[in-house]
Scaffold this motif. Sequence first.
Motif, PDB file in Angstrom:
ATOM      1  N   ILE A  54      12.936   3.360  -2.571  1.00 24.41           N
ATOM      2  CA  ILE A  54      11.487   3.946  -2.711  1.00 24.41           C
ATOM      3  C   ILE A  54      11.148   4.463  -1.086  1.00 24.41           C
ATOM      4  N   ALA A  55      11.176   5.923  -1.393  1.00 24.45           N
ATOM      5  CA  ALA A  55      10.927   6.431  -0.033  1.00 24.45           C
ATOM      6  C   ALA A  55       9.398   6.934   0.219  1.00 24.45           C
ATOM      7  N   ASN A  56       8.530   5.873   0.329  1.00 28.67           N
ATOM      8  CA  ASN A  56       7.161   6.193   0.126  1.00 28.67           C
ATOM      9  C   ASN A  56       6.534   4.673   0.791  1.00 28.67           C
ATOM     10  N   ARG A  57       5.223   4.567   0.635  1.00 25.03           N
ATOM     11  CA  ARG A  57       4.472   3.497   0.855  1.00 25.03           C
ATOM     12  C   ARG A  57       3.241   3.036   0.214  1.00 25.03           C
ATOM     13  N   GLY A  58       2.474   2.327   0.353  1.00 25.73           N
ATOM     14  CA  GLY A  58       1.061   2.063  -0.250  1.00 25.73           C
ATOM     15  C   GLY A  58       1.173   2.003  -1.766  1.00 25.73           C
ATOM     16  N   ARG A  96       7.336  -1.578  -9.540  1.00 27.43           N
ATOM     17  CA  ARG A  96       6.922  -2.478 -10.679  1.00 27.43           C
ATOM     18  C   ARG A  96       7.558  -1.924 -11.946  1.00 27.43           C
ATOM     19  N   THR A  97       7.724  -0.565 -12.001  1.00 28.07           N
ATOM     20  CA  THR A  97       8.297  -0.014 -13.228  1.00 28.07           C
ATOM     21  C   THR A  97       9.875  -0.255 -12.850  1.00 28.07           C
ATOM     22  N   CYS A  98      10.471  -0.315 -12.055  1.00 21.89           N
ATOM     23  CA  CYS A  98      11.726  -0.636 -11.811  1.00 21.89           C
ATOM     24  C   CYS A  98      12.206  -1.813 -12.158  1.00 21.89           C
ATOM     25  N   GLY A 142      14.830  -3.443 -15.066  1.00 23.07           N
ATOM     26  CA  GLY A 142      15.907  -4.097 -14.471  1.00 23.07           C
ATOM     27  C   GLY A 142      16.553  -3.551 -13.382  1.00 23.07           C
ATOM     28  N   ILE A 143      16.034  -2.569 -12.876  1.00 26.19           N
ATOM     29  CA  ILE A 143      16.577  -1.805 -11.621  1.00 26.19           C
ATOM     30  C   ILE A 143      16.039  -2.643 -10.100  1.00 26.19           C
ATOM     31  N   ARG A 144      17.095  -2.822  -9.468  1.00 24.29           N
ATOM     32  CA  ARG A 144      16.775  -3.343  -8.095  1.00 24.29           C
ATOM     33  C   ARG A 144      16.310  -2.383  -7.296  1.00 24.29           C
ATOM     34  N   THR A 145      15.180  -2.822  -6.219  1.00 30.72           N
ATOM     35  CA  THR A 145      14.522  -1.797  -5.529  1.00 30.72           C
ATOM     36  C   THR A 145      14.698  -2.225  -3.889  1.00 30.72           C
ATOM     37  N   PHE A 156       7.270  -7.404  -2.208  1.00 33.47           N
ATOM     38  CA  PHE A 156       7.495  -7.279  -3.677  1.00 33.47           C
ATOM     39  C   PHE A 156       8.976  -6.854  -3.999  1.00 33.47           C
ATOM     40  N   ALA A 157       9.365  -5.883  -3.203  1.00 35.62           N
ATOM     41  CA  ALA A 157      11.030  -5.261  -3.495  1.00 35.62           C
ATOM     42  C   ALA A 157      11.848  -6.440  -3.182  1.00 35.62           C
TER      43      ALA A 157
END
Length: 445
Positions: free
Chosen positions: A7-11, A19-21, A25-28, A44-45
């Motif tokens: 996830i190339a972002n913040r905030g 959360r959707t990932c 079932g997708i690793r973040t 969280f990630a």
Amino acid sequence: MFGTVLIANRGEIALRVARTCREMGIRTVAVYSTADADSAVVDFADEAVCIGPPAAKESYLNVPAVIEAARRTGADAVHPGYGFLSEDPDVAEICAANGLTFIGPPAEVMARLGDKAGARRIMARAGLPVLEGSAGTRDSAAAAAAAAERIGYPVIIKAAAGGGGRGMSVVHEPRDLPAAYRRTRAAARSLFGDARVYIERFVETARHVEVQVLCDRHGNGVHLGARDCSVQRRHQKLIEETPAPGLDPAMVERMCRAAVTGALATGFTGAGTVEFLVDGDDFAFIEINCRIQVEHPVTEMVTGCDLVREQIRVAAGARLETGDAAPRGAAIECRINMEDPRRGFAPAPGTLAEFRPPGGPFTRVDTHAYPGWTVTPDYDPLLAKVITWGPDRETAIARMDRALSEFRIAGRGVHTTTALLREILAHSRFQNAKHSTSLVQDMFP
């Protein structure tokens, strides 16, 4: 489906994507600057990588650092969120060259639509109405003045590579155009690295309405209804809602159909918005955004569609699972910014001694903040988004006012837009859906 998404972002948007990932079932993988080391998404990630110091150009806009983080963590896709890298076609190309899927439209489509003047021409060829304006960009003040004389004042000068409500100047008199032209070109160069500008007729009492579209790689496109984004300060949105109130339903349906037609004509894929100005019974295209929008939760609240999930599915090659919107009820979003409205919306960063968001039925709060979190001046002042749903607009407004009244945000030097938002909600023009993009300016002349 992807195994790992960086996830190339913040905030709040980074946390929302994560959360959707997780649900899918997708690793973040989160990336962060040193200023965001204690951010909620880092906690969280599944994995987090520091990519630089606080300055965005040395961290969140540092493409080599983002790509290296993806390589090191085994990511196979990059979700850019909104802002930062989300509409940069070069980033999409670099991702592809490194075996990464960019979760967004193809690079060539972003390049085509990133030129706002060029996008106007594409939409006109597709049969969409466009505001009277220059046929392309204008590279001198004299050429800009000639275009303005033909269009008729007032006009608005816009950065061709602009977005997010930045890089614009409204001109009411011919004598003011040369200075506004120079100012807008300088801002465009500074903000977007591209000094080109174009000119449109400025509609002073317009409504700003956008249509959420979803398109897949198999030629399918749908709309998920229209959002009203007319409550703005300095061309940047404060309150958004859906359905767009006080408009002729038949006209809104034509607008939604036109949005899908225009998006498909460009080869667009993913989640995006086609934006229009509405003047009475007429509407005209102004731009198309190739990203998830800050205000996407209101559409999710009335349709039950997770737009980020659809973005990810489309990027993985899947067909759309949703048809055109069948909205239920009404939803409103208010942006809580760390700004002082009484001082011209000046940024008001600081440490949150208290941060207690509201709750209750049909109330959603998207935020990354917590007590003790320090909001720095390095980034956008968006602190939280409050979204409420109701079976009708009146209930959604009342629920929003209740939610805002519950929000507790305090800290030394901390100011927010919360009180202003409640003023706007209570304003007769907003209550009666008679507002326009001039409402906040009229309240704070």
